[in-house]
Design an enzyme around this catalytic site. Structure first.
Site, mmCIF file in Angstrom:
data_model
loop_
_atom_site.group_PDB
_atom_site.id
_atom_site.type_symbol
_atom_site.label_atom_id
_atom_site.label_comp_id
_atom_site.label_asym_id
_atom_site.label_seq_id
_atom_site.Cartn_x
_atom_site.Cartn_y
_atom_site.Cartn_z
ATOM 1 N N CYS A 85 -0.054 4.286 2.348
ATOM 2 C CA CYS A 85 0.669 3.544 3.898
ATOM 3 C C CYS A 85 1.709 4.330 4.455
ATOM 4 O O CYS A 85 2.521 3.686 5.245
ATOM 5 C CB CYS A 85 0.334 2.335 4.224
ATOM 6 S SG CYS A 85 -1.389 1.200 3.459
ATOM 7 N N CYS B 15 1.055 -1.101 0.017
ATOM 8 C CA CYS B 15 0.556 0.283 -0.338
ATOM 9 C C CYS B 15 1.055 0.880 -0.376
ATOM 10 O O CYS B 15 1.886 1.635 1.430
ATOM 11 C CB CYS B 15 -1.010 -0.322 1.341
ATOM 12 S SG CYS B 15 -1.713 1.545 1.915
#
Length: 106
Positions: free
Chosen positions: A34, A31
């Site tokens: 993230c 991600c």
């Protein structure tokens, strides 16, 4: 204090039974957003030490808790107080916004 890695096995002890508020960052290695907020959360963890614990849970390695909580998208931040989720934030944001949101909720 650096962020704390939390697992399905340690979630109850580390988050639900914590004496201080705990912000859980549900994330995954693949991600991008993230990874983008990771360094900001590390800094916030240092700056708000003693007021809040910032924990990170890898949803790929720990599917049970995110599944029970209905985590659909990441990064997904959930603030727990006294074992209860009291605030949620979906998606990445600049450090100043993240810190302001955390401070307003703890």
């Amino acid at each position: 204090m650096p962020t704390k890695a939390v697992t399905d096995a340690s979630f109850e002890a580390d988050v639900l039974n914590s004496d201080t508020p705990v912000l859980v960052d549900f994330w995954a290695d693949w991600c991008g957003p993230c990874k983008m907020i990771g360094p900001a959360l590390e800094e916030i963890s240092e700056e708000l030490e003693g007021k809040v614990t910032i924990a990170k849970m890898d949803i790929m390695a720990n599917p049970d808790v995110p599944g029970k909580m209905g985590v659909q998208s990441i990064p997904y931040l959930v603030l727990f107080k006294d074992g209860e989720p009291v605030a949620q934030k979906l998606g990445a944001a600049p450090k100043s916004q993240l810190k302001g949101w955390i401070e307003s909720e703890i």
